[in-house]
Design an enzyme around this catalytic site. Structure first.
Site, PDB file in Angstrom:
ATOM      1  N   GLN A 198       0.895  -1.184  -0.013  1.00 19.34           N
ATOM      2  CA  GLN A 198      -0.085  -0.063  -0.083  1.00 19.34           C
ATOM      3  C   GLN A 198       0.795   1.226  -0.048  1.00 19.34           C
ATOM      4  O   GLN A 198       1.726   1.316   0.698  1.00 19.34           O
ATOM      5  CB  GLN A 198      -0.824   0.093   1.242  1.00 19.34           C
ATOM      6  CG  GLN A 198      -1.763   1.189   1.179  1.00 19.34           C
ATOM      7  CD  GLN A 198      -2.912   1.306   2.489  1.00 19.34           C
ATOM      8  OE1 GLN A 198      -2.417   1.682   3.444  1.00 19.34           O
ATOM      9  NE2 GLN A 198      -4.140   1.196   2.154  1.00 19.34           N
ATOM     10  N   CYS A 214      -6.863   7.659   5.193  1.00 18.60           N
ATOM     11  CA  CYS A 214      -5.868   8.002   6.165  1.00 18.60           C
ATOM     12  C   CYS A 214      -6.410   9.467   6.681  1.00 18.60           C
ATOM     13  O   CYS A 214      -6.507  10.300   5.954  1.00 18.60           O
ATOM     14  CB  CYS A 214      -4.575   7.948   5.940  1.00 18.60           C
ATOM     15  SG  CYS A 214      -3.437   8.616   7.413  1.00 18.60           S
ATOM     16  N   LYS A 267      -8.261   1.998  -1.381  1.00 19.62           N
ATOM     17  CA  LYS A 267      -9.003   1.945  -0.172  1.00 19.62           C
ATOM     18  C   LYS A 267      -9.431   3.436   0.324  1.00 19.62           C
ATOM     19  O   LYS A 267      -8.537   3.953   0.500  1.00 19.62           O
ATOM     20  CB  LYS A 267      -8.063   1.207   0.895  1.00 19.62           C
ATOM     21  CG  LYS A 267      -8.585   1.124   2.332  1.00 19.62           C
ATOM     22  CD  LYS A 267      -7.683   0.060   3.167  1.00 19.62           C
ATOM     23  CE  LYS A 267      -8.164  -0.216   4.444  1.00 19.62           C
ATOM     24  NZ  LYS A 267      -7.925   0.968   5.349  1.00 19.62           N
ATOM     25  N   HIS A 295     -14.082   1.730   3.777  1.00 17.95           N
ATOM     26  CA  HIS A 295     -14.273   1.838   5.205  1.00 17.95           C
ATOM     27  C   HIS A 295     -15.694   2.760   5.102  1.00 17.95           C
ATOM     28  O   HIS A 295     -15.371   4.224   4.905  1.00 17.95           O
ATOM     29  CB  HIS A 295     -13.043   2.525   5.808  1.00 17.95           C
ATOM     30  CG  HIS A 295     -13.285   2.626   7.281  1.00 17.95           C
ATOM     31  ND1 HIS A 295     -12.397   3.300   7.821  1.00 17.95           N
ATOM     32  CD2 HIS A 295     -14.320   2.501   8.141  1.00 17.95           C
ATOM     33  CE1 HIS A 295     -12.642   3.451   9.371  1.00 17.95           C
ATOM     34  NE2 HIS A 295     -13.785   3.004   9.477  1.00 17.95           N
ATOM     35  N   ASN A 297     -15.660  -2.924   4.709  1.00 16.59           N
ATOM     36  CA  ASN A 297     -14.741  -2.799   5.887  1.00 16.59           C
ATOM     37  C   ASN A 297     -15.423  -1.691   6.917  1.00 16.59           C
ATOM     38  O   ASN A 297     -15.957  -0.771   6.563  1.00 16.59           O
ATOM     39  CB  ASN A 297     -13.378  -2.177   5.466  1.00 16.59           C
ATOM     40  CG  ASN A 297     -12.637  -1.871   6.530  1.00 16.59           C
ATOM     41  OD1 ASN A 297     -12.074  -0.874   6.599  1.00 16.59           O
ATOM     42  ND2 ASN A 297     -12.207  -2.610   7.211  1.00 16.59           N
ATOM     43  N   GLY A 298     -15.111  -1.911   8.028  1.00 17.25           N
ATOM     44  CA  GLY A 298     -15.542  -1.342   9.287  1.00 17.25           C
ATOM     45  C   GLY A 298     -16.631  -1.859  10.064  1.00 17.25           C
ATOM     46  O   GLY A 298     -17.801  -2.182   9.760  1.00 17.25           O
TER      47      GLY A 298
HETATM   48  C1  LIG Z   1      -3.799   0.985  14.284  1.00 16.46           C
HETATM   49  C2  LIG Z   1      -4.299   1.176  13.010  1.00 16.46           C
HETATM   50  C3  LIG Z   1      -3.601   1.716  11.765  1.00 16.46           C
HETATM   51  C4  LIG Z   1      -3.993   1.821  10.577  1.00 16.46           C
HETATM   52  N1  LIG Z   1      -3.183   1.845   9.633  1.00 16.46           N
HETATM   53  C5  LIG Z   1      -3.736   1.866   8.178  1.00 16.46           C
HETATM   54  C6  LIG Z   1      -3.059   2.013   7.122  1.00 16.46           C
HETATM   55  O1  LIG Z   1      -1.660   1.983   7.120  1.00 16.46           O
HETATM   56  N2  LIG Z   1      -3.746   2.091   5.936  1.00 16.46           N
HETATM   57  C7  LIG Z   1      -4.913   2.146   5.821  1.00 16.46           C
HETATM   58  O2  LIG Z   1      -5.296   1.810   4.577  1.00 16.46           O
HETATM   59  N3  LIG Z   1      -5.608   2.028   6.919  1.00 16.46           N
HETATM   60  C8  LIG Z   1      -5.349   1.838   7.988  1.00 16.46           C
HETATM   61  N4  LIG Z   1      -5.949   1.535   9.046  1.00 16.46           N
HETATM   62  C9  LIG Z   1      -7.487   1.584   9.095  1.00 16.46           C
HETATM   63  C10 LIG Z   1      -7.886   0.156   9.040  1.00 16.46           C
HETATM   64  O3  LIG Z   1      -7.260  -0.535   7.900  1.00 16.46           O
HETATM   65  C11 LIG Z   1      -9.440   0.069   8.860  1.00 16.46           C
HETATM   66  O4  LIG Z   1      -9.619   0.438   7.475  1.00 16.46           O
HETATM   67  C12 LIG Z   1     -10.043   0.712   9.866  1.00 16.46           C
HETATM   68  O5  LIG Z   1      -9.738   0.426  11.120  1.00 16.46           O
HETATM   69  C13 LIG Z   1     -11.570   0.337   9.880  1.00 16.46           C
HETATM   70  O6  LIG Z   1     -11.896  -1.206   9.978  1.00 16.46           O
HETATM   71  P1  LIG Z   1     -12.149  -2.025  11.524  1.00 16.46           P
HETATM   72  O7  LIG Z   1     -13.705  -1.178  11.882  1.00 16.46           O
HETATM   73  O8  LIG Z   1     -12.292  -3.399  11.219  1.00 16.46           O
HETATM   74  O9  LIG Z   1     -11.169  -1.529  12.358  1.00 16.46           O
HETATM   75  C14 LIG Z   1      -5.518   1.583  10.524  1.00 16.46           C
HETATM   76  C15 LIG Z   1      -6.305   1.359  11.507  1.00 16.46           C
HETATM   77  C16 LIG Z   1      -5.589   1.161  12.578  1.00 16.46           C
HETATM   78  C17 LIG Z   1      -6.720   0.857  13.885  1.00 16.46           C
END
Ligand SMILES: Cc1cc2nc3c(=O)[nH]c(=O)nc-3n(C[C@H](O)[C@H](O)[C@H](O)COP(=O)(O)O)c2cc1C
Length: 331
Positions: A78, A108, A147, A176, A207-208
């Site tokens: 990514q 992000c 994403k 997300h 996702n989410g």
């Molecule tokens: C600690 C942490 C770091 C993350 N780093 C990234 C990242 O580097 N790239 C990205 O696209 N999303 C990142 N995310 C977002 C997650 O990939 C995901 O989209 C988001 O947490 C929602 O999904 P969930 O409800 O299952 O947590 C991060 C999330 C967390 C909690």
């Protein structure tokens, strides 16, 4: 439907997570819970100045993974970029290394990243987004996906953004289902995943807040999305893909105990595998211990005295003590 063949329908993807999904972590998880279909690096921020070279890319991806064909097939790269960054140079290297999959971060929410016009900011500037997508699409010959969130401040440009992404030849979209301004507040609204599925013909990965096997069934049923990605939920139950594939798909009825099934054994497998991989990288015990404490923030909610248990792990003063607590954990 296009002929997208990077991963099968109903795949379960382990989300990119900064500070978590480094090479050692991904290797440990691939070995311990191979039921996850795909892993991602966290985002590589494409530099605006300075030299970019192969080493930058391989260090981020992980050399051991790169040298193993089976692992390479299960690990995507990514990036996070802006109109000013050296996107072409970085994508050319990724292309020459023959990576199978490249994902662009459009989600992000960090203030710093957004003020430099990257991550979710691009959802508020569609001309800039189009330009970046074209730059990448015209240079990268393998699978290119994005994403995203449902918007920056609000969802007003959601449908236009989806269509733009599809028009520019992007092959799949992970969504997300929150705006950037929502950060992680409230609950992700899966109705947007359903709307995305009916708006574009390319695969949509939901996702989410997809926390357990019930949620997985609900999201597939309600939205008809192609696949699902798990972030915090994968940190809470790193064996969730195994639960879903082994027990649910085998026709076992899911009751409230399934999530708890073998949780201690799974927790031990998880930390032992991580320990082995971090040690292989010669990381100091204090560094590993700090990491483990950060992972424990996501764990133990399923225990009736979860807060107390987590507190014990967080108060541990050494890696040995952390592992000792783990081995003495009940059920
Ligand atoms: C600690 C942490 C770091 C993350 N780093 C990234 C990242 O580097 N790239 C990205 O696209 N999303 C990142 N995310 C977002 C997650 O990939 C995901 O989209 C988001 O947490 C929602 O999904 P969930 O409800 O299952 O947590 C991060 C999330 C967390 C909690």
């Amino acid at each position: 439907m296009n002929n997208f063949d990077l991963f099968a329908k109903n795949s379960l993807l382990f989300a990119p997570m900064e500070g978590v999904t480094d090479e050692a972590y991904r290797i440990a998880l691939m070995k311990t819970f191979p039921e996850w279909d795909l892993f991602f690096t966290d985002f590589l921020r494409v530099p605006t100045t300075g030299k970019v070279n192969e080493r930058l890319i391989l260090d981020h991806y992980g050399k051991r993974i790169f040298e193993n064909k089976n692992w390479r097939d299960k690990n995507s790269f990514q990036i996070l970029t802006t109109h000013r960054a050296q996107t072409e140079a970085v994508v050319d290297i990724i292309n020459d290394l023959n990576f199978k999959h490249l994902d662009l971060n459009l989600g992000c929410p960090s203030k710093k990243v957004n003020s430099h016009f990257g991550g979710a900011y691009l959802l508020s500037d569609l001309p800039a987004l189009r330009e970046i997508l074209r730059k990448i699409r015209s240079r990268f010959k393998n699978h290119f996906t994005v994403k995203m969130r449902i918007g920056y401040r609000d969802d007003k440009m959601f449908v236009d953004t989806l269509k733009l992404i599809e028009d520019e030849g992007i092959e799949a979209i992970t969504l997300h289902a929150r705006t950037r301004d929502q950060l992680y507040q409230g609950v992700a609204n899966w109705a947007y995943i359903k709307e995305a599925v009916s708006t574009v013909k390319i695969p949509v990965i939901g996702n989410g807040d997809i926390w357990n096997a019930y949620d997985i069934e609900d999201v597939f049923d309600q939205t008809k999305c192609h696949s699902i990605m798990f972030g915090r939920s994968a940190l809470k139950t790193p064996w969730l893909a195994k639960i879903y594939k082994e027990y649910v798909k085998e026709g076992e009825s899911i009751d409230e105990t399934y999530q708890l099934y073998q949780r201690k054994a799974h927790l031990e497998l998880y930390f032992e595998a991580l320990l082995k991989e971090y040690r292989q990288e010669n990381r100091a015990d204090e560094v590993i211990h700090k990491r483990f404490k950060s992972f424990s923030l996501h764990l133990f909610d399923d225990y009736h005295n979860g807060e107390f248990i987590r507190g014990q792990f967080l108060r541990s003063t050494s890696l040995d003590q952390f592992m000792d607590l783990l081995y003495h954990l009940k059920g």
